[in-house]
Design an enzyme around this catalytic site. Structure first.
Site, short mmCIF file in Angstrom:
data_model
loop_
_atom_site.label_atom_id
_atom_site.label_comp_id
_atom_site.label_asym_id
_atom_site.label_seq_id
_atom_site.Cartn_x
_atom_site.Cartn_y
_atom_site.Cartn_z
N HIS A 1 0.79 -1.23 0.00
CA HIS A 1 0.00 0.00 0.00
C HIS A 1 0.82 1.28 0.00
CE1 HIS A 1 -4.08 -1.57 0.37
NE2 HIS A 1 -3.56 -2.53 1.10
N LYS B 1 -8.28 14.47 3.66
CA LYS B 1 -7.55 13.20 3.71
C LYS B 1 -6.61 13.32 4.90
CE LYS B 1 -6.10 14.07 -0.54
NZ LYS B 1 -6.05 12.90 -1.39
N ARG B 2 -5.93 12.23 5.30
CA ARG B 2 -4.98 12.35 6.40
C ARG B 2 -3.98 13.47 6.11
NH1 ARG B 2 -5.15 8.07 10.36
NH2 ARG B 2 -3.39 9.17 11.26
N LYS C 1 1.10 14.38 0.98
CA LYS C 1 -0.18 14.76 0.39
C LYS C 1 -0.26 16.27 0.10
CE LYS C 1 -2.77 10.89 2.47
NZ LYS C 1 -3.55 10.30 1.36
N THR D 1 -8.22 6.74 -2.68
CA THR D 1 -9.60 6.35 -2.97
C THR D 1 -10.51 7.58 -2.85
OG1 THR D 1 -9.87 5.69 -0.66
CG2 THR D 1 -9.41 3.95 -2.27
N LYS E 1 -13.99 8.83 -4.99
CA LYS E 1 -15.26 9.22 -4.36
C LYS E 1 -15.73 10.57 -4.90
CE LYS E 1 -13.64 7.07 -0.06
NZ LYS E 1 -13.02 7.41 1.26
C1 LIG Z 1 -11.75 7.74 1.48
C2 LIG Z 1 -11.26 8.22 2.77
C3 LIG Z 1 -9.89 8.41 2.98
C4 LIG Z 1 -8.86 8.20 1.91
O1 LIG Z 1 -8.65 9.44 1.26
P1 LIG Z 1 -7.41 9.66 0.29
O2 LIG Z 1 -7.71 10.97 -0.37
O3 LIG Z 1 -7.43 8.53 -0.69
O4 LIG Z 1 -6.20 9.70 1.12
C5 LIG Z 1 -9.47 8.87 4.21
N1 LIG Z 1 -10.35 9.12 5.21
C6 LIG Z 1 -11.67 8.95 5.04
C7 LIG Z 1 -12.58 9.26 6.16
C8 LIG Z 1 -12.18 8.49 3.82
O5 LIG Z 1 -13.49 8.31 3.67
#
Ligand SMILES: *Cc1c(COP(=O)(O)O)cnc(C)c1O
Length: 809
Positions: free
Chosen positions: A336, A527-528, A533, A635, A639
């Site tokens: 990952h 995101k985190r 990032k 991911t 979304k």
């Molecule tokens: C989908 C999701 C992530 C992943 O986000 P990335 O932009 O791919 O890092 C992280 N936290 C939550 C709550 C999510 O729903």
């Protein structure tokens, strides 16, 4: 025509249709009232919203039970190949505060695992998720004075209506050398497929001390102390480690990893033995890899490899070579991340004290592995050093990724670009040795949660023009291309977005008393929080826009609301400083009268799945701006695309494939490609040269450095600015100029709502590839050797002669 359904009603309808099946509404009501009365012991005068939610949850669960039992009976009878998905990151989110609105359903915090369970059930695979039932999940984030503060997530305080404890199936969780036995208590949660009568199981283990814990040792002594010491054993499943892409190497974490592995493998072997009917006496394990596939989600459950070898060799008395052949054919490994600090490398010394037999086995695996390499590459010490499972430089460590590669028949990355980096860089020697082992499985998301549940307005609108089948076959979204120029459809798509934006603005006002301009562009980066990032790059853009407004207050400006959210790992100083910078910039920008309604900066507190479900459908612009080569897939990017946001992003992770699917001209792609990053590394990245060359960048950095955003403490951000100038591994300045230019293109298009929405429709139409159903179908056929929809589970009310004498499995 009847009055249109509200979002709430649509959601309810879809939830009930999809998860419960069409049931008698009067029956549902009766069941609900019964639970309120008998399960929760409340009447309507004193019931709280949570009581209603729980009554509802129990009602929904009741309707799953028949299918759940039936599915498991069916597996027992048909004995298909079982797929086991092992993850340290399954985590059931807090039960939802809000009653009817959230009709349901498991609310996981970790993105990757839950989508896969949903798709495995929807595709009718005999699949199981295995993990730990953490008493405390990912912390809740509070923002105090602009800083992140962590609070414990006591998510079980009010009970969890979805889980069923199974004390009768308690197993040994582990026998540590230095301590006593820890028991593993299973808690099962139903995982319903979409409209197919399949209900799979997620089994999470909770650590329990045996009743005689410490009492034998202390026999003469201290009963009270022995009971108090039960906590030592039970601490194993107390808390989820909140690190993101970082290996910490704590003893308790290693215990967690082995705990889940030990309990799960016993369960798998027990199930394998009980479903092998008509073979009394010694079990033959010859067929084990034909009946069992185990997917390792990252290296976290990697100890499963030596553990299965231990069971085969020490307990089942198979010879080593047979055991090794079976083991390798059983396991597959998903990588990952390529960030070196995230790769697990456990000190040999720690394994020696905790798991000496497993260490022996790892050494023996390594011996044959290195023998093979020596034979192929004589006198190549460097090759041996690079490929060994044991790293010798500095403290001796086991490289868990190497163990997983050697112990699996398949290794995959999670997007094309990432899988290529794995093959050509990170694990190059291994892929040269066994090229057929290395695969790609581009990540995906479940359209049930990430469209139907979170955006019922859009889901319904799409169904109106292309029918409902797309929910199970997301590729059908491409039919929307026929409607790109359809004025009515353009109007409806933009209306759904506007409704979602209004609703989210209302939510912010209710919860946080912040007012935002709902006709501004919602520019969202959630995101985190992590350096790779590059939330910092976004922050530099905000300050640049602010400076432009101040310099020329009357010039036309496309209004934006920039929303940034995410948790920082509690021990990650730089990530916490990034949050403080964002909130400090927000403080200045949001209170400057010159700016007015043009620009607002919101830090979204406590970003989690339930908040993602609210903000993503309301987003216009999705920020996916990691340094090329660092984000494995992402991911979140998918979304947003599915929910009608446009993407500004780098050619990284799955963004590359999103651009391929939608056409690069329909995304806002900017900045360095992987090759450019490599070239810059070769010549040496010099942050100062960009600072000197780009006036707007210089101005922004001078402001941060001089305390413009932290007047009470001008030095506040000096660690951060020092990093950006002197040791920025993620090269923020190198992409600054391209990012600013690209953002100008975004603003320009946003001024033309019709053209914007056309591009949105083209994006939604191109999202089909990113369904986790597609991902799981690929795993099933190319890694696990099973066929989706091999098994058709009959509905629960249809008697089936063949299901009897059921033994639980
Ligand atoms: C989908 C999701 C992530 C992943 O986000 P990335 O932009 O791919 O890092 C992280 N936290 C939550 C709550 C999510 O729903």
């Amino acid at each position: 025509m009847a009055t249109p359904l509200t979002d709430q009603e649509k959601r309810k309808q879809i939830s009930i249709r999809g998860i419960v099946g069409v049931e008698n509404v009067a029956e549902l009501k009766k069941s609900f009232n019964r639970h309120l009365h008998f399960t929760l012991v409340k009447d309507r005068n004193i019931a709280t919203p949570r009581d209603y939610y729980f009554a509802l949850a129990h009602t929904v669960r009741d309707h799953l039970v028949g299918r759940w039992i039936r599915t498991q009976q069916f597996y027992y009878e048909a004995d298909p190949k079982r797929v086991y998905y092992l993850s340290l990151e399954f985590y059931m989110g807090r039960t939802l505060q809000n009653t009817m609105i959230n009709l349901g359903l498991q609310n996981f915090i970790e993105n990757r695992s839950s989508c896969f369970l949903d798709s495995m059930a929807t595709l009718g695979l005999a699949a199981y998720g295995y993990g730990i039932r953490y008493e405390y999940g990912i912390f809740n984030q509070k923002i105090r004075d602009g800083w992140q503060v962590e609070e414990a997530d006591d998510w079980l305080r009010h009970g969890n209506p979805w889980e069923k404890a199974r004390p009768e199936y308690m197993l040994d969780g582990s026998k540590w050398v230095d301590t006593q036995v820890v028991l593993a208590m299973p808690y099962d949660t139903p995982i319903p497929g979409y409209m197919n009568n399949t209900v799979n199981t997620m089994r999470l283990w909770s650590a329990r001390a045996p009743n005689d814990f410490n009492l034998r040792d202390f026999n003469v002594g201290d009963y009270i102390q022995a009971v108090l010491d039960r906590n030592l054993a039970e601490n194993i499943s107390r808390v989820l480690y909140p690190n993101d892409n970082f290996f910490e190497g704590k003893e308790l974490r290693l215990k967690q990893e082995y705990f889940v592995v030990a309990a799960t493998l016993q369960d798998i072997i027990r199930r394998f033995k009980t479903t092998k009917k008509g073979t009394p006496g010694r079990t033959s394990f010859e067929s084990f890899p034909d009946k069992v596939a185990i997917q390792l989600n990252d290296t976290h459950p990697a100890m499963a490899i030596p553990e299965l070898m231990r069971i085969f060799v020490d307990i089942e008395k198979l010879d080593w070579d047979t055991a090794w052949d079976l083991t390798r054919r059983t396991f597959a490994y998903t990588n990952h991340t390529v960030l070196p600090e995230a790769l697990e490398r456990w000190p040999v010394e720690l394994l020696e004290t905790l798991l000496p037999r497993h260490l022996q086995i790892i050494y023996q695996i390594n011996q044959s592995h290195l023998d093979r390499i020596s034979a192929l590459f004589p006198n190549n010490i460097d090759k041996l050093r690079k490929m060994s499972l044991i790293e010798e430089d500095g403290c001796k460590r086991v490289n868990m990724a190497h163990l997983c590669i050697v112990g699996s028949h398949a290794v995959n990355g999670v997007a094309e670009i990432h899988s290529n980096i794995i093959k050509t860089e990170v694990f190059r020697d291994f892929s040269e040795l066994e090229p057929e082992k290395f695969q790609n499985k581009t990540n995906g998301i479940t359209p049930r949660r990430w469209l139907l549940l979170c955006n019922p307005g859009l889901a319904e609108l799409i169904a109106e023009v292309i029918g409902e089948d797309y929910v199970k076959d997301l590729g059908q979204l491409e039919k929307l291309n026929d409607f790109v120029d359809d004025a009515a459809f353009i109007r409806d798509v933009s209306k759904v977005k506007q409704d979602n934006k209004l609703k989210f603005a209302q939510y912010l006002e209710n919860e946080y008393r912040v007012k935002i301009n709902p006709s501004s562009m919602f520019d969202v980066h959630v995101k985190r929080i992590h350096e790779y990032k590059r939330q910092l790059l976004n922050c530099l853009h905000i300050i640049t826009m602010y400076n432009r407004i101040r310099k020329n207050p009357t010039a036309p400006f496309v209004p934006r609301t920039v929303i940034i959210g995410g948790k920082a790992a509690p021990g990650y100083h730089m990530a916490k400083m990034i949050i403080k910078l964002i909130t400090s910039v927000g403080e200045v920008v949001n209170n400057d009268p010159v700016v007015g309604n043009k620009l607002k900066v919101i830090f979204l507190e406590n970003y989690r799945v339930s908040l993602a479900e609210k903000v993503i459908p309301a987003t216009d612009l999705s920020e996916q701006i990691s340094t090329a080569g660092t984000e494995a897939s992402g991911t979140g990017n998918m979304k947003f695309m599915l929910n009608g946001a446009l993407t500004i992003g780098t050619m990284d992770g799955a963004n590359v494939e999103m651009a391929e699917e939608a056409g690069e001209e329909n995304l806002f792609i900017f900045g360095m490609r992987v090759e450019d990053v490599a070239e810059l590394d070769k010549k040496g990245y010099d942050a100062m040269s960009y600072y000197k060359k780009i006036p707007e960048l210089k101005e922004v950095m001078d402001q941060i450095t001089s305390g413009f955003f932290s007047p009470k403490n001008p030095e506040l951000f000096k660690d951060l600015t020092n990093m950006l100038f002197k040791y920025d591994r993620f090269k923020v300045f190198a992409d600054f100029e391209a990012y600013m230019k690209c953002q100008e293109k975004v603003s320009k298009l946003y001024q033309n709502p019709t053209e914007w929405t056309k591009m949105v429709i083209k994006n939604i139409a191109a999202t089909g590839k990113f369904s986790s159903d597609r991902t799981i179908t690929e795993y099933a056929t190319e890694v696990w050797g099973v066929k989706p929809t091999d098994l058709k589970i009959p509905p629960p009310n249809e008697p089936r002669e063949s299901i009897k004498n059921h033994k639980p499995t």
